[in-house]
Scaffold this motif. Sequence first.
Motif, PDB file in Angstrom:
ATOM      1  N   PRO A   1       0.811  -1.223   0.000  1.00  0.00           N
ATOM      2  CA  PRO A   1       0.000   0.000   0.000  1.00  0.00           C
ATOM      3  C   PRO A   1       0.848   1.279   0.000  1.00  0.00           C
ATOM      4  CG  PRO A   1      -0.812  -1.524   1.662  1.00  0.00           C
ATOM      5  CD  PRO A   1       0.478  -2.072   1.154  1.00  0.00           C
ATOM      6  N   THR A   2       2.007   1.216   0.646  1.00  0.00           N
ATOM      7  CA  THR A   2       2.898   2.375   0.653  1.00  0.00           C
ATOM      8  C   THR A   2       3.418   2.656  -0.752  1.00  0.00           C
ATOM      9  OG1 THR A   2       3.524   1.863   2.932  1.00  0.00           O
ATOM     10  CG2 THR A   2       4.959   3.359   1.724  1.00  0.00           C
ATOM     11  N   ALA A   3       3.793   1.603  -1.468  1.00  0.00           N
ATOM     12  CA  ALA A   3       4.270   1.778  -2.845  1.00  0.00           C
ATOM     13  C   ALA A   3       3.156   2.317  -3.744  1.00  0.00           C
ATOM     14  CB  ALA A   3       4.805   0.454  -3.381  1.00  0.00           C
ATOM     15  N   VAL A   4       1.940   1.845  -3.543  1.00  0.00           N
ATOM     16  CA  VAL A   4       0.802   2.341  -4.330  1.00  0.00           C
ATOM     17  C   VAL A   4       0.564   3.826  -4.027  1.00  0.00           C
ATOM     18  CG1 VAL A   4      -1.701   2.147  -4.657  1.00  0.00           C
ATOM     19  CG2 VAL A   4      -0.278   0.096  -4.595  1.00  0.00           C
ATOM     20  N   ALA A   5       0.585   4.181  -2.745  1.00  0.00           N
ATOM     21  CA  ALA A   5       0.417   5.589  -2.366  1.00  0.00           C
ATOM     22  C   ALA A   5       1.546   6.439  -2.946  1.00  0.00           C
ATOM     23  CB  ALA A   5       0.378   5.726  -0.844  1.00  0.00           C
ATOM     24  N   GLY A   6       2.756   5.892  -2.974  1.00  0.00           N
ATOM     25  CA  GLY A   6       3.885   6.610  -3.565  1.00  0.00           C
ATOM     26  C   GLY A   6       3.714   6.807  -5.057  1.00  0.00           C
ATOM     27  N   ALA A   7       3.170   5.816  -5.740  1.00  0.00           N
ATOM     28  CA  ALA A   7       2.928   5.942  -7.180  1.00  0.00           C
ATOM     29  C   ALA A   7       1.868   7.007  -7.463  1.00  0.00           C
ATOM     30  CB  ALA A   7       2.494   4.596  -7.756  1.00  0.00           C
ATOM     31  N   VAL A   8       0.827   7.028  -6.633  1.00  0.00           N
ATOM     32  CA  VAL A   8      -0.208   8.061  -6.778  1.00  0.00           C
ATOM     33  C   VAL A   8       0.391   9.441  -6.514  1.00  0.00           C
ATOM     34  CG1 VAL A   8      -2.354   8.959  -5.774  1.00  0.00           C
ATOM     35  CG2 VAL A   8      -2.119   6.512  -6.257  1.00  0.00           C
ATOM     36  N   ALA A   9       1.212   9.530  -5.459  1.00  0.00           N
ATOM     37  CA  ALA A   9       1.855  10.808  -5.142  1.00  0.00           C
ATOM     38  C   ALA A   9       2.800  11.247  -6.255  1.00  0.00           C
ATOM     39  CB  ALA A   9       2.614  10.692  -3.825  1.00  0.00           C
ATOM     40  N   ALA A  10       3.499  10.288  -6.873  1.00  0.00           N
ATOM     41  CA  ALA A  10       4.399  10.625  -7.984  1.00  0.00           C
ATOM     42  C   ALA A  10       3.608  11.157  -9.172  1.00  0.00           C
ATOM     43  CB  ALA A  10       5.221   9.404  -8.385  1.00  0.00           C
ATOM     44  N   ALA A  11       2.468  10.565  -9.457  1.00  0.00           N
ATOM     45  CA  ALA A  11       1.633  11.034 -10.569  1.00  0.00           C
ATOM     46  C   ALA A  11       1.091  12.441 -10.292  1.00  0.00           C
ATOM     47  CB  ALA A  11       0.486  10.057 -10.808  1.00  0.00           C
ATOM     48  N   ILE A  12       0.629  12.664  -9.072  1.00  0.00           N
ATOM     49  CA  ILE A  12       0.113  13.989  -8.707  1.00  0.00           C
ATOM     50  C   ILE A  12       1.244  15.016  -8.738  1.00  0.00           C
ATOM     51  CG2 ILE A  12      -0.872  15.351  -6.813  1.00  0.00           C
ATOM     52  CD1 ILE A  12      -2.469  12.809  -6.053  1.00  0.00           C
ATOM     53  N   SER A  13       2.393  14.646  -8.186  1.00  0.00           N
ATOM     54  CA  SER A  13       3.543  15.557  -8.165  1.00  0.00           C
ATOM     55  C   SER A  13       4.043  15.859  -9.564  1.00  0.00           C
ATOM     56  CB  SER A  13       4.674  14.960  -7.325  1.00  0.00           C
ATOM     57  OG  SER A  13       4.274  14.807  -5.994  1.00  0.00           O
ATOM     58  N   ALA A  14       3.992  14.870 -10.453  1.00  0.00           N
ATOM     59  CA  ALA A  14       4.397  15.103 -11.840  1.00  0.00           C
ATOM     60  C   ALA A  14       3.462  16.100 -12.505  1.00  0.00           C
ATOM     61  CB  ALA A  14       4.423  13.788 -12.613  1.00  0.00           C
ATOM     62  N   GLY A  15       2.183  15.997 -12.207  1.00  0.00           N
ATOM     63  CA  GLY A  15       1.213  16.928 -12.773  1.00  0.00           C
ATOM     64  C   GLY A  15       1.373  18.337 -12.239  1.00  0.00           C
ATOM     65  N   ILE A  16       1.748  18.459 -10.987  1.00  0.00           N
ATOM     66  CA  ILE A  16       1.859  19.778 -10.361  1.00  0.00           C
ATOM     67  C   ILE A  16       3.251  20.388 -10.542  1.00  0.00           C
ATOM     68  CG2 ILE A  16       1.828  20.988  -8.137  1.00  0.00           C
ATOM     69  CD1 ILE A  16      -0.399  19.052  -7.288  1.00  0.00           C
TER      70      ILE A  16
ATOM     71  N   ALA B   1       2.856  11.525   3.816  1.00  0.00           N
ATOM     72  CA  ALA B   1       1.707  10.717   3.383  1.00  0.00           C
ATOM     73  C   ALA B   1       2.043   9.229   3.364  1.00  0.00           C
ATOM     74  CB  ALA B   1       1.238  11.172   2.004  1.00  0.00           C
ATOM     75  N   THR B   2       3.183   8.863   2.798  1.00  0.00           N
ATOM     76  CA  THR B   2       3.527   7.438   2.730  1.00  0.00           C
ATOM     77  C   THR B   2       3.881   6.872   4.108  1.00  0.00           C
ATOM     78  OG1 THR B   2       5.780   8.041   2.029  1.00  0.00           O
ATOM     79  CG2 THR B   2       4.217   7.408   0.299  1.00  0.00           C
ATOM     80  N   THR B   3       4.420   7.699   4.988  1.00  0.00           N
ATOM     81  CA  THR B   3       4.666   7.241   6.360  1.00  0.00           C
ATOM     82  C   THR B   3       3.349   6.919   7.046  1.00  0.00           C
ATOM     83  OG1 THR B   3       6.707   8.523   6.528  1.00  0.00           O
ATOM     84  CG2 THR B   3       5.675   7.852   8.588  1.00  0.00           C
ATOM     85  N   LEU B   4       2.356   7.777   6.874  1.00  0.00           N
ATOM     86  CA  LEU B   4       1.039   7.519   7.472  1.00  0.00           C
ATOM     87  C   LEU B   4       0.390   6.269   6.871  1.00  0.00           C
ATOM     88  CD1 LEU B   4      -0.334  11.161   7.748  1.00  0.00           C
ATOM     89  CD2 LEU B   4       0.492   9.690   9.600  1.00  0.00           C
ATOM     90  N   VAL B   5       0.551   6.095   5.558  1.00  0.00           N
ATOM     91  CA  VAL B   5       0.011   4.887   4.917  1.00  0.00           C
ATOM     92  C   VAL B   5       0.708   3.650   5.466  1.00  0.00           C
ATOM     93  CG1 VAL B   5      -0.146   3.629   2.724  1.00  0.00           C
ATOM     94  CG2 VAL B   5      -0.772   6.036   2.824  1.00  0.00           C
ATOM     95  N   TRP B   6       2.035   3.701   5.620  1.00  0.00           N
ATOM     96  CA  TRP B   6       2.782   2.557   6.163  1.00  0.00           C
ATOM     97  C   TRP B   6       2.278   2.211   7.556  1.00  0.00           C
ATOM     98  CZ3 TRP B   6       6.811  -0.594   4.397  1.00  0.00           C
ATOM     99  CH2 TRP B   6       7.338  -1.458   5.364  1.00  0.00           C
ATOM    100  N   ILE B   7       2.147   3.217   8.420  1.00  0.00           N
ATOM    101  CA  ILE B   7       1.726   2.968   9.801  1.00  0.00           C
ATOM    102  C   ILE B   7       0.311   2.375   9.830  1.00  0.00           C
ATOM    103  CG2 ILE B   7       1.127   4.091  11.979  1.00  0.00           C
ATOM    104  CD1 ILE B   7       3.471   6.030  11.408  1.00  0.00           C
TER     105      ILE B   7
END
Length: 145
Positions: A15-30, A107-113
């Motif tokens: 789930p952390t890797a998935v959240a990171g991929a989503v964050a990477a896509a959002i960050s790439a857009g922004i 965000a990914t730290t919270l997802v990991w926890i």
Amino acid sequence: MPSNDVRTLLQAAVPTAVAGAVAAAISAGIAGGKGALGAVVATLVVILFMGIGLVVLQRTAKSLPHLFQAMGLMLYTAQLLLLFIFVAVFKDTSLFNPKAFAITLVATTLVWIGAQARAHMKAKILYVEPESSEGDKPKKTGPSA
């Protein structure tokens, strides 16, 4: 590493890797490519730090169970300090977007926890060692009447 430990590690890392991929896509857009790179670096840092911490904590629980709680508190404190140091070192970097990095790190730290807590709640781990199969009946310890 026992199968429960690997299962817990995977149930937190995926789930952390998935959240990171989503964050990477959002960050790439922004923020463009540097934003995506910052999000990927943050995700890798979280998976590495938290994964190592989980492995250390599980080994401590097996070898030194009386130190488990103290080790857990010390480990999480050390992880947070290392993450703060990592953020401070790369605060002014031009390699990646530091804001995307920091937001993804949190965000990914919270997802990991959250995923690790869920994995522990779902795990069927015995907290009492079962009796051996040699004796079907309990032994009498007192005088018979």
